[in-house]
Write a protein that holds these residues in place. Structure first.
Motif, PDB file in Angstrom:
ATOM      1  N   ILE A   1       4.537  34.817  -8.820  1.00 14.43           N
ATOM      2  CA  ILE A   1       5.784  34.989  -8.069  1.00 14.43           C
ATOM      3  C   ILE A   1       6.916  34.248  -8.769  1.00 14.43           C
ATOM      4  CG2 ILE A   1       6.892  34.767  -5.829  1.00 14.43           C
ATOM      5  CD1 ILE A   1       4.417  36.628  -5.924  1.00 14.43           C
ATOM      6  N   ASP A   2       6.631  33.036  -9.261  1.00 16.54           N
ATOM      7  CA  ASP A   2       7.639  32.285 -10.014  1.00 16.54           C
ATOM      8  C   ASP A   2       8.083  33.065 -11.250  1.00 16.54           C
ATOM      9  OD1 ASP A   2       7.449  30.218  -8.206  1.00 16.54           O
ATOM     10  OD2 ASP A   2       6.039  29.053  -9.420  1.00 16.54           O
ATOM     11  N   SER A   3       7.129  33.746 -11.895  1.00 18.71           N
ATOM     12  CA  SER A   3       7.443  34.531 -13.091  1.00 18.71           C
ATOM     13  C   SER A   3       8.341  35.716 -12.749  1.00 18.71           C
ATOM     14  CB  SER A   3       6.152  35.022 -13.751  1.00 18.71           C
ATOM     15  OG  SER A   3       5.334  33.942 -14.141  1.00 18.71           O
ATOM     16  N   ILE A   4       8.076  36.338 -11.612  1.00 17.61           N
ATOM     17  CA  ILE A   4       8.915  37.454 -11.172  1.00 17.61           C
ATOM     18  C   ILE A   4      10.326  36.963 -10.878  1.00 17.61           C
ATOM     19  CG2 ILE A   4       9.279  39.126  -9.308  1.00 17.61           C
ATOM     20  CD1 ILE A   4       6.229  39.423  -9.146  1.00 17.61           C
ATOM     21  N   GLN A   5      10.415  35.811 -10.209  1.00 16.38           N
ATOM     22  CA  GLN A   5      11.733  35.245  -9.913  1.00 16.38           C
ATOM     23  C   GLN A   5      12.482  34.924 -11.204  1.00 16.38           C
ATOM     24  OE1 GLN A   5      10.513  31.990  -7.378  1.00 16.38           O
ATOM     25  NE2 GLN A   5      11.183  33.063  -5.551  1.00 16.38           N
ATOM     26  N   CYS A   6      11.786  34.395 -12.169  1.00 16.79           N
ATOM     27  CA  CYS A   6      12.390  34.096 -13.470  1.00 16.79           C
ATOM     28  C   CYS A   6      12.912  35.373 -14.116  1.00 16.79           C
ATOM     29  CB  CYS A   6      11.360  33.425 -14.367  1.00 16.79           C
ATOM     30  SG  CYS A   6      11.934  33.111 -16.057  1.00 16.79           S
ATOM     31  N   MET A   7      12.094  36.418 -14.089  1.00 10.93           N
ATOM     32  CA  MET A   7      12.463  37.701 -14.684  1.00 10.93           C
ATOM     33  C   MET A   7      13.676  38.317 -13.989  1.00 10.93           C
ATOM     34  SD  MET A   7      11.777  41.150 -13.682  1.00 10.93           S
ATOM     35  CE  MET A   7      10.223  41.063 -12.807  1.00 10.93           C
ATOM     36  N   LEU A   8      13.853  38.018 -12.699  1.00 11.32           N
ATOM     37  CA  LEU A   8      14.973  38.564 -11.933  1.00 11.32           C
ATOM     38  C   LEU A   8      16.245  37.737 -12.060  1.00 11.32           C
ATOM     39  CD1 LEU A   8      13.131  39.564  -8.622  1.00 11.32           C
ATOM     40  CD2 LEU A   8      13.872  41.076 -10.466  1.00 11.32           C
ATOM     41  N   GLY A   9      16.203  36.684 -12.881  1.00  9.89           N
ATOM     42  CA  GLY A   9      17.405  35.891 -13.103  1.00  9.89           C
ATOM     43  C   GLY A   9      17.583  34.732 -12.146  1.00  9.89           C
ATOM     44  N   PHE A  10      16.546  34.405 -11.353  1.00  4.73           N
ATOM     45  CA  PHE A  10      16.650  33.273 -10.440  1.00  4.73           C
ATOM     46  C   PHE A  10      16.761  31.970 -11.241  1.00  4.73           C
ATOM     47  CE2 PHE A  10      15.353  36.424  -7.550  1.00  4.73           C
ATOM     48  CZ  PHE A  10      15.463  35.954  -6.249  1.00  4.73           C
ATOM     49  N   ARG A  11      17.353  30.970 -10.617  1.00  8.35           N
ATOM     50  CA  ARG A  11      17.430  29.655 -11.254  1.00  8.35           C
ATOM     51  C   ARG A  11      16.011  29.132 -11.478  1.00  8.35           C
ATOM     52  NH1 ARG A  11      21.591  26.182 -11.470  1.00  8.35           N
ATOM     53  NH2 ARG A  11      22.698  27.355  -9.860  1.00  8.35           N
ATOM     54  N   THR A  12      15.735  28.660 -12.659  1.00  7.85           N
ATOM     55  CA  THR A  12      14.387  28.182 -12.972  1.00  7.85           C
ATOM     56  C   THR A  12      14.480  26.967 -13.875  1.00  7.85           C
ATOM     57  OG1 THR A  12      12.190  28.861 -13.742  1.00  7.85           O
ATOM     58  CG2 THR A  12      14.074  29.622 -15.031  1.00  7.85           C
ATOM     59  N   SER A  13      13.361  26.306 -14.082  1.00 10.51           N
ATOM     60  CA  SER A  13      13.331  25.088 -14.875  1.00 10.51           C
ATOM     61  C   SER A  13      12.529  25.311 -16.145  1.00 10.51           C
ATOM     62  CB  SER A  13      12.701  23.949 -14.058  1.00 10.51           C
ATOM     63  OG  SER A  13      12.418  22.838 -14.884  1.00 10.51           O
ATOM     64  N   LYS A  14      12.905  24.590 -17.209  1.00 15.00           N
ATOM     65  CA  LYS A  14      12.134  24.702 -18.448  1.00 15.00           C
ATOM     66  C   LYS A  14      10.730  24.121 -18.290  1.00 15.00           C
ATOM     67  CE  LYS A  14      14.168  20.482 -20.428  1.00 15.00           C
ATOM     68  NZ  LYS A  14      14.953  19.935 -21.553  1.00 15.00           N
ATOM     69  N   GLU A  15      10.517  23.421 -17.150  1.00 12.13           N
ATOM     70  CA  GLU A  15       9.172  22.915 -16.862  1.00 12.13           C
ATOM     71  C   GLU A  15       8.184  24.054 -16.657  1.00 12.13           C
ATOM     72  OE1 GLU A  15       8.559  19.723 -17.116  1.00 12.13           O
ATOM     73  OE2 GLU A  15      10.688  19.369 -17.495  1.00 12.13           O
ATOM     74  N   LEU A  16       8.704  25.249 -16.424  1.00  7.14           N
ATOM     75  CA  LEU A  16       7.844  26.414 -16.243  1.00  7.14           C
ATOM     76  C   LEU A  16       7.149  26.797 -17.552  1.00  7.14           C
ATOM     77  CD1 LEU A  16       7.241  28.364 -13.838  1.00  7.14           C
ATOM     78  CD2 LEU A  16       8.977  29.885 -14.781  1.00  7.14           C
ATOM     79  N   ILE A  17       7.707  26.390 -18.683  1.00  9.17           N
ATOM     80  CA  ILE A  17       7.137  26.731 -19.988  1.00  9.17           C
ATOM     81  C   ILE A  17       5.802  26.019 -20.161  1.00  9.17           C
ATOM     82  CG2 ILE A  17       7.503  26.643 -22.487  1.00  9.17           C
ATOM     83  CD1 ILE A  17      10.521  26.620 -21.918  1.00  9.17           C
ATOM     84  N   ARG A  18       4.807  26.750 -20.625  1.00  8.61           N
ATOM     85  CA  ARG A  18       3.461  26.221 -20.811  1.00  8.61           C
ATOM     86  C   ARG A  18       3.499  25.019 -21.762  1.00  8.61           C
ATOM     87  NH1 ARG A  18      -1.874  27.861 -20.238  1.00  8.61           N
ATOM     88  NH2 ARG A  18      -3.311  27.311 -21.940  1.00  8.61           N
ATOM     89  N   THR A  19       2.729  23.991 -21.437  1.00  3.38           N
ATOM     90  CA  THR A  19       2.690  22.767 -22.234  1.00  3.38           C
ATOM     91  C   THR A  19       2.332  23.069 -23.689  1.00  3.38           C
ATOM     92  OG1 THR A  19       2.012  21.509 -20.281  1.00  3.38           O
ATOM     93  CG2 THR A  19       1.638  20.483 -22.438  1.00  3.38           C
ATOM     94  N   GLY A  20       3.148  22.517 -24.596  1.00  3.96           N
ATOM     95  CA  GLY A  20       2.896  22.714 -26.019  1.00  3.96           C
ATOM     96  C   GLY A  20       3.590  23.921 -26.610  1.00  3.96           C
ATOM     97  N   CYS A  21       4.287  24.714 -25.781  1.00  4.73           N
ATOM     98  CA  CYS A  21       4.967  25.930 -26.257  1.00  4.73           C
ATOM     99  C   CYS A  21       6.477  25.691 -26.313  1.00  4.73           C
ATOM    100  CB  CYS A  21       4.654  27.116 -25.355  1.00  4.73           C
ATOM    101  SG  CYS A  21       2.897  27.560 -25.333  1.00  4.73           S
ATOM    102  N   GLU A  22       7.132  26.378 -27.207  1.00  2.16           N
ATOM    103  CA  GLU A  22       8.571  26.245 -27.379  1.00  2.16           C
ATOM    104  C   GLU A  22       9.367  27.182 -26.468  1.00  2.16           C
ATOM    105  OE1 GLU A  22      10.276  24.030 -29.183  1.00  2.16           O
ATOM    106  OE2 GLU A  22       8.323  23.091 -29.550  1.00  2.16           O
ATOM    107  N   SER A  23       8.708  28.252 -26.014  1.00  6.85           N
ATOM    108  CA  SER A  23       9.420  29.226 -25.185  1.00  6.85           C
ATOM    109  C   SER A  23       8.455  29.936 -24.250  1.00  6.85           C
ATOM    110  CB  SER A  23      10.140  30.255 -26.066  1.00  6.85           C
ATOM    111  OG  SER A  23       9.209  31.011 -26.814  1.00  6.85           O
ATOM    112  N   ALA A  24       9.037  30.591 -23.258  1.00  2.00           N
ATOM    113  CA  ALA A  24       8.261  31.399 -22.312  1.00  2.00           C
ATOM    114  C   ALA A  24       8.961  32.743 -22.143  1.00  2.00           C
ATOM    115  CB  ALA A  24       8.140  30.684 -20.972  1.00  2.00           C
TER     116      ALA A  24
END
Length: 570
Positions: free
Chosen positions: A39-62
């Motif tokens: 659900i968080d991923s869908i919200q991110c995809m829809l342009g909702f405000r999100t945090s870079k903490e959502l990015i998987r540990t050790g990765c540069e981007s999501a």
């Protein structure tokens, strides 16, 4: 409808593709497996405000991507407004990439877009109801839209008329601003326009006059030189009384005399003689013109001064009003129109003020009709919502749609019209006996908000235009009886909308048309989340697990099959 969700490097998910169907989609899995991450991923995809903490540990981007099938005029209209053409197969792809540096890259059908544009489009595609701040019911500004949708065609017709009249009212008001400025400024402009017009008209300009004047000034200023040149030229051609050198005419006569003696011997000699005769006639004409021009050249100091003064006047006007006489005359014409409008301003202002007064009262009457219709609809809605809430274990709750009619006037005597009229609508609730009604967003928990929204969505199932509804753990804190009611309502809504829900209740999972299991695993170094679309037998095992924790119990499996069968027959 959301057909597919693709995720990369978000939380516990390294890479994942989830396919959804129409109808009711249900996500289940053990606690902490990552259901809400989807659900968080869908919200991110829809342009909702999100945090870079959502990015998987050790990765540069999501990265998140949603593939939609759209069949909604409002979505099509929005795409057109942002300069995008709808795909022929009605496919819409939204993409968003987050970087650890905080940079966002968003795309709509492959074209770069601002995250705000993505969010605007997202609100037309999916309505999310869950345990967080993105709960749409928590925003009071959405309440009037929900009430109006419930009011149906009667409110829709009133709003259609209201919007037409409001647009005309605003156009009249804008035109009033054009004419009704500061009286002193209007007087200053009128004086300025009058002076400019009189200055130009007083000059009596004519097109081409400046060129003729410049030529005349050149002749007058150089009259002596011109006279000498013309007279000298004439004397060379015809000679003069005191000329010592033979003239051109005399020399040409000698040439003619010589040629006449041989003209009879050959045709070409005769031709030469004829040409000499032509030149002789031409020189006679030139000599006569030279005399005429010389006689016409006179020097008049006063005339030269007058010519120079006229040129100065025209140059002065050019510096003020245009680089050519044509532009100066056009400036006068344009300024006259402005002056006419300004002088007619008082009459125009009075006319517009009268029109505004009439439309102001007409709009107010429309707003009263709209308010009356909304009040009736609010009463029916409140009764139906409370009936729905009773079946969702909120039987002590009281619900009301409060409507405030704002008919205060501004300093100009006009009402403060908004897109929705003069009403503000806010949903109020009292969750427990004896408590007063208070704004819904301030006292209801996430689970209560979701259940209230479920009740409203059940009532508005036919009127709601958003195609996909997501319910995140709407069943939190409710009994099995209430869960059955929730399942029935979700199933009912899914007949007109795509429903995606995260649940821990067997009844809700049993009602689903498409079941997805979220699994968490540890490979010795890191934790991963995977998804599995369940077939019929896997669905029965998962419902059995939800019933008593044992997915392999035969007794539980029988109960699970009965639950599934009941929802299929309803």
């Amino acid at each position: 409808m959301l057909m597919q969700l693709r995720i990369r490097n978000i939380a516990l998910i390294d890479e994942l593709t989830v396919d959804f169907t129409d109808g009711m989609n249900c996500l289940t899995g053990e606690t902490g497996a990552g259901k809400s991450i989807l659900i968080d991923s869908i919200q991110c995809m829809l342009g909702f405000r999100t945090s870079k903490e959502l990015i998987r540990t050790g990765c540069e981007s999501a990265y998140t991507e949603g593939v939609f099938f759209i069949d909604d005029p409002e979505v099509s209209s929005f795409l057109s407004e942002i300069g995008m053409e709808e795909e022929e197969d009605h496919t819409l792809i939204l993409q968003r990439e987050l970087s650890a540096s905080g940079r966002n890259v968003c795309r709509i059908n492959g074209r770069l877009a601002a995250v705000s544009t993505l969010r605007q489009l997202g609100t037309l595609l999916i309505d999310i109801h869950g345990q967080n701040e993105n709960q749409s019911l928590a925003k009071a500004e959405t309440h009037v839209k929900l009430l109006d949708a419930y009011g149906g065609t009667e409110i829709e017709a009133l709003k259609h008329t209201y919007h037409i009249d409001l647009r005309e009212f605003k156009e009249r008001y804008r035109s009033l601003e054009k004419y009704s400025g500061d009286p002193k400024e209007r007087e200053r402009l009128a004086d300025l326009y009058t002076y400019q017009i009189e200055e130009i008209e007083g000059a009596g300009l004519s097109v081409g006059e400046d060129e003729a004047l410049n030529e005349k000034r050149a002749v007058l200023a150089n009259s002596e030189k011109i006279t000498e040149a013309l007279e000298a030229s004439r004397m060379i051609l015809n000679g003069g009384e005191y000329g010592s050198d033979p003239s051109v005419s005399d020399q040409l006569g000698a040439v003619r005399s010589y040629l006449s003696t041989i003209a009879g011997y050959a045709g070409e000699y005769q031709e030469l003689l004829s040409r000499i005769d032509e030149v002789s006639y031409l020189l006679e004409d030139i000599a006569a013109d030279l005399r005429t021009c010389a006689d016409g050249v006179t020097f008049d100091k006063n005339e030269l001064e007058e010519t120079q003064e006229r040129i100065h006047t025209i140059d002065k006007l050019k510096r003020k009003y245009g680089s050519t006489i044509e532009e100066i005359l056009q400036y006068a014409t344009d300024t006259q129109k402005l002056l006419d409008e300004l002088l007619a301003g008082e009459e125009t202002v009075n006319k517009i003020l009268k029109q505004l007064a009439e439309r102001n009262e007409a709009l107010h009457a429309l707003c009263e009709d709209l308010n009356f219709t909304r009040v009736k609809a609010a009463k029916r809605l409140s009764e139906q919502v409370m009936a729905e809430l009773e079946s969702l274990e909120m039987n002590q709750a009281k619900f009301s749609a409060e409507i405030l009619f704002h008919d205060e006037k501004d300093k100009n005597g006009y009402y403060n019209y908004t897109k929705e009229g003069l009403d503000t609508v806010e949903f109020l609730i009292s969750a427990n006996p004896g408590e007063p009604l208070k704004p819904l967003a301030k006292i209801a928990s996430g689970g209560e908000l979701s259940r209230i929204m479920l009740a409203i969505k059940t009532i508005l199932a036919d009127a709601d235009r958003i195609s996909t509804l997501i319910f995140d753990e709407i069943d939190t804190g409710i009994s099995g009886k209430a869960a059955k009611s929730v399942a029935q309502k979700l199933k009912s809504i899914s007949k007109n909308h795509q429903v995606i829900c995260v649940t821990h209740h067997a009844q809700i999972a049993a009602a689903a048309d498409h079941n997805i299991y979220i699994r968490k695993s540890f490979d010795g170094t890191s934790t991963h989340t995977t998804v599995e679309a369940l077939d019929e037998e896997a669905k029965i095992r998962e419902i059995s697990r939800l019933l008593d924790g044992d997915a392999e119990s035969e007794i539980t499996a029988v109960h699970a099959r009965e639950l599934v069968a009941k929802f299929r027959t309803n």
